[in-house]
Scaffold this motif. Structure first.
Motif, PDB file in Angstrom:
ATOM      1  N   ALA A 206      10.268  -0.035  -7.004  1.00  0.00           N
ATOM      2  CA  ALA A 206       9.304   1.070  -6.869  1.00  0.00           C
ATOM      3  C   ALA A 206       7.947   0.706  -7.465  1.00  0.00           C
ATOM      4  O   ALA A 206       6.904   1.071  -6.927  1.00  0.00           O
ATOM      5  CB  ALA A 206       9.858   2.327  -7.541  1.00  0.00           C
ATOM      6  N   LEU A 207       7.960  -0.019  -8.563  1.00  0.00           N
ATOM      7  CA  LEU A 207       6.678  -0.360  -9.200  1.00  0.00           C
ATOM      8  C   LEU A 207       5.851  -1.280  -8.298  1.00  0.00           C
ATOM      9  O   LEU A 207       4.632  -1.121  -8.172  1.00  0.00           O
ATOM     10  CB  LEU A 207       6.922  -1.032 -10.553  1.00  0.00           C
TER      11      LEU A 207
ATOM     12  N   GLU B 112       0.829  -1.212   0.000  1.00  0.00           N
ATOM     13  CA  GLU B 112       0.000   0.000   0.000  1.00  0.00           C
ATOM     14  C   GLU B 112       0.868   1.268   0.000  1.00  0.00           C
ATOM     15  O   GLU B 112       0.334   2.368  -0.080  1.00  0.00           O
ATOM     16  CB  GLU B 112      -0.920   0.006   1.228  1.00  0.00           C
TER      17      GLU B 112
ATOM     18  N   GLY C  12       3.467  -0.180  -3.451  1.00  0.00           N
ATOM     19  CA  GLY C  12       2.230   0.551  -3.730  1.00  0.00           C
ATOM     20  C   GLY C  12       1.389  -0.067  -4.831  1.00  0.00           C
ATOM     21  O   GLY C  12       0.367   0.494  -5.216  1.00  0.00           O
ATOM     22  N   ALA C  13       1.779  -1.224  -5.337  1.00  0.00           N
ATOM     23  CA  ALA C  13       0.984  -1.873  -6.395  1.00  0.00           C
ATOM     24  C   ALA C  13      -0.188  -2.665  -5.827  1.00  0.00           C
ATOM     25  O   ALA C  13      -0.961  -3.273  -6.568  1.00  0.00           O
ATOM     26  CB  ALA C  13       1.867  -2.775  -7.254  1.00  0.00           C
TER      27      ALA C  13
ATOM     28  N   LYS D 149       7.888   3.972   0.392  1.00  0.00           N
ATOM     29  CA  LYS D 149       8.671   3.752  -0.834  1.00  0.00           C
ATOM     30  C   LYS D 149      10.102   4.272  -0.708  1.00  0.00           C
ATOM     31  O   LYS D 149      10.993   3.783  -1.399  1.00  0.00           O
ATOM     32  CB  LYS D 149       7.981   4.384  -2.041  1.00  0.00           C
TER      33      LYS D 149
ATOM     34  N   GLY E  68      -4.357   4.409  -0.717  1.00  0.00           N
ATOM     35  CA  GLY E  68      -4.412   3.564  -1.904  1.00  0.00           C
ATOM     36  C   GLY E  68      -5.711   3.722  -2.678  1.00  0.00           C
ATOM     37  O   GLY E  68      -6.650   4.395  -2.252  1.00  0.00           O
TER      38      GLY E  68
ATOM     39  N   GLU F  53      -2.174   8.234   0.925  1.00  0.00           N
ATOM     40  CA  GLU F  53      -1.595   7.075   1.617  1.00  0.00           C
ATOM     41  C   GLU F  53      -2.540   5.894   1.786  1.00  0.00           C
ATOM     42  O   GLU F  53      -2.104   4.856   2.255  1.00  0.00           O
ATOM     43  CB  GLU F  53      -1.039   7.491   2.980  1.00  0.00           C
TER      44      GLU F  53
END
Lengths: 462, 462
Positions: A195-196, A148, A199-200, A162, A419, A417
């Motif tokens: 990085a991808l 997230e 948060g995916a 991140k 998502g 934050e």
């Protein structure tokens, strides 16, 4: 429907003791911490004990095109862990080892089921800190937090999740296991898939190991509370602190509704009649902390704070932060349903956003309490409502839409934050346009062509 | 071959004055700063003046499936700007405006053709700093720097380019213009395409606007030189500094060959007989700088430095850093060809990597000088050679391969800051395996299905 064959294959891989299929067991996996979200039952919950287990389970899911949803503690706030299309929930809670704390390289290597606070409890022994600090730090898992890209209270100075993820082991949608990144400070080998995947939201693959960056723990900190009789003045004071070249570790705001509710809940000595308070913490070397605290105090007074109070000792300081951290639980007591939103704008637009939230509350006749990470532009307008009141919920949804619209119009974003998950999918094109959403979808399809990885989140099939 | 039709369309969009087709004009776009790399002539060079120009040009390229290569100052070191398949070079040098410095939000918005140093010259007026600090800071463009995710001297404390990129405007391979990210500290809306495009080497789309994060400029700094009679001791001292919870802004190493060459070049008073020197700079509030400098000095002596010298004034400090920045130009004078490599390992493995480089130099009878960003594990073994000597170049290539192999075996990566480009493509599967390279390729194909965006870099068609 999950076939008997799939179930047999799952049992064969991880043993019947790690497979749940009874309705009463599945029930708790049907929802997460997001309010006003429909519950969806998984067909099976499996609890892998190793990366190899995860890879084998994903291969089964891939072969049978069954949806698969990784799940940590289920604390997420956008419906990201709800098994919206049935299938397999993969509970990561037993992959919970801290594999290494490497003091020379300032890294830790953890499995995804490790609780964020448990990691910090371990690294603090070495004088180190893992800075990301979401509100759920004592319950959320590292895997969920990376998926997230959790934010939290320290975003202003220290950044968010991140900024601390250096390496990931990922099980791809085809069951292949890949390592991206590692322990090197610099890494430009190929596209930045660390990085991808951060948060995916579990939509591109499953995280099975995480290398995080640590920092030396600050040796001192000082907390400051400023009381305002005017929300706008509090909003303006935020940018004024930054203009004075101070980057506090934390810079939080609470409005009057929040203050009153929290004070009744924890009795921290908050000023019940204040229109707003700012809570600020500076940290670092002790000389720096002294200097910054004095400067912050001066700026806050110049900006019209009616009172500025510096916590005199640890107890006073802890009480202030207990008050701040109680905002959500305290508000949640007031009405049956708490819709916690995530309105994020450039810091300089905080006064405008605060005004807009008040206007939206009045317009839709709703009670909205606002608190949040003002220093990094991330507010949490919190609508106190009742999911059983259909008419009121209609107004709630309209208000939420207007909050997002306003945030984007002010140069902000749909989510700072919490998502996208299920909750904000339909608004994505407001921010990116259709071509932008198509680009996101193309990435989803590149890495998960059959939409088996946490489907129904971020982007759907066209 | 580029058709007359494509050329006519390009001229129609941006005017004949912004289109180059003469051989003598094209020649300087046939190579970049990478040594021992074949030159490839573009068929046309165009110089857009706006994002709209870029979008129109990309649409032409897309329609006719002509390769298109964005190019800044051409300083890159992995062949990333070489037009390997002919087609259109897009020179971004006239998109060179600093559009905004936003002091409240600590951001700057720039066009891709802005020189990195020009941005810093502007923000310093406001007491701010853009920390990424590659060796080419006075010549490289922001667009190139973002596309390569430049590293540099300040990586240890401040991170690298990717840590400062908050928003990007991108022209996709289909000519659509999208904005990702923005001025908010927190942003988890959709996949992190800001991070994906940072370091993508222009292979996924073209950057036309950049929002960067700024920080308050440190008020003081202090530089320290430590002299060692043993390279291993220097290597060990690096981890020792970090173990003592000091994160210097910069922590650089130079070996004996580099020291001697640099000293003959700039006469900075370097110790000609030292086996290695460490150059360290601490920065921040002046009280902190004093404390850290004393502690660094103590640790360096404990680790066996034969001399530790703290620069007494700006002049002494500037001379030290001039010496360090002269390493590459000084070495480049010694032999006709300078192969500058980028060996990156976890910080704790620096002593092992230094030993391995010496072993490899001896084995292949090559002169390798080593300097670099030791504090973040990023060394630059530099092979002094002659591209006309085919036999020696064979040994150079073998040595380079062994350097990469060793870096990966030590838990490092193929490239810390120079990128993959053409130079390191063939080694990608050493780090990621075939499945990993396939995942990278799937992303390339998702965003650039016809391979028109800087083709032949990072991943090729399968």
């Amino acid at each position: 429907m999950l076939t008997r064959e799939v179930l047999q294959e799952l049992i064969q891989v991880i043993g019947i003791e790690n497979v749940l299929t009874e309705k009463e067991d599945l029930l708790t996996y049907a929802y997460d911490a997001t309010a006003a979200m429909k519950h969806c039952m998984p067909e099976v919950v499996v609890t892998p004990l190793s990366t190899e287990h995860v890879a084998e389970i994903v291969k089964i899911a891939a072969r049978h095109k069954v949806p698969i949803y990784p799940r940590g503690a289920g604390t997420n706030l956008s419906g990201g862990t709800i098994p919206i299309e049935g299938g397999i929930v993969l509970s990561m809670l037993n992959l919970n080892k801290i594999l290494e704390v490497d003091q020379d390289n300032l890294t830790a290597t953890v499995q995804p089921g490790v609780i964020i606070q448990a990691l910090n409890d371990e690294v603090v022994k070495h004088g180190l800190l893992y800075p990301p600090d979401p509100g759920t730090i004592t319950t959320a898992t590292m895997g969920g937090s990376v998926s997230e890209c959790s934010g939290g209270l320290r975003g202003l100075k220290y950044g968010v999740t991140k900024h601390y993820i250096m390496g990931l082991q990922i099980v791809l949608a085809n069951g292949e296991v890949i390592r991206w990144g590692g322990k090197t400070v610099k890494n430009v080998t190929g596209y930045d898939l660390v990085a991808l995947y951060t948060g995916a939201e579990g939509t591109l693959g499953i995280i099975t190991e995480i290398i995080v960056k640590l920092i030396p723990a600050p040796e001192a900190r000082k907390s400051i509370m400023a009381v305002f009789d005017d929300v706008d003045k509090a909003g303006n004071a935020i940018a004024a602190i930054i203009r004075n070249k101070i980057i506090p570790a934390t810079l939080e705001i609470m409005d009057n509704v929040t203050i009153q509710t929290v004070e009744n809940f924890v009795h921290a000595g908050l000023p019940m009649n204040a229109e707003a308070i700012l809570l600020c913490e500076v940290d670092g070397y002790k000389e720096v902390v002294e200097r910054e605290a004095v400067l912050v105090e001066r700026v806050l007074k110049e900006e019209g704070a009616v009172e500025v109070k510096i916590a005199k000792n640890d107890q006073e300081r802890d009480l202030l932060w207990l008050a701040r951290r109680s905002a959500l639980p305290a508000l949640a007591q007031k009405r049956p349903t708490t819709v916690l939103e995530d309105a994020t704008v450039p810091r300089s637009k905080i006064p405008d956003m605060l005004k807009a939230i008040r206007r939206i509350a009045t317009k839709h006749n709703l009670q909205i309490a606002t608190f949040g990470h003002a220093g990094d532009g991330n507010l949490h307008p919190t609508i106190l409502t009742d999911v059983r009141d259909e008419e009121e919920m209609k107004r709630v949804h309209l208000a939420v839409e207007e909050i997002f619209e306003t945030a984007i119009a002010l140069g902000g974003t749909l989510s700072g934050e919490h998502g996208i998950g299920i909750a904000k999918m339909k608004f994505l094109d407001w921010e990116f346009g259709e071509a932008g959403v198509a680009a996101l979808r193309s990435i989803k399809e590149a890495l998960d062509p059959n939409y088996i990885m946490n489907p129904g989140k971020i982007v759907r099939r066209d």
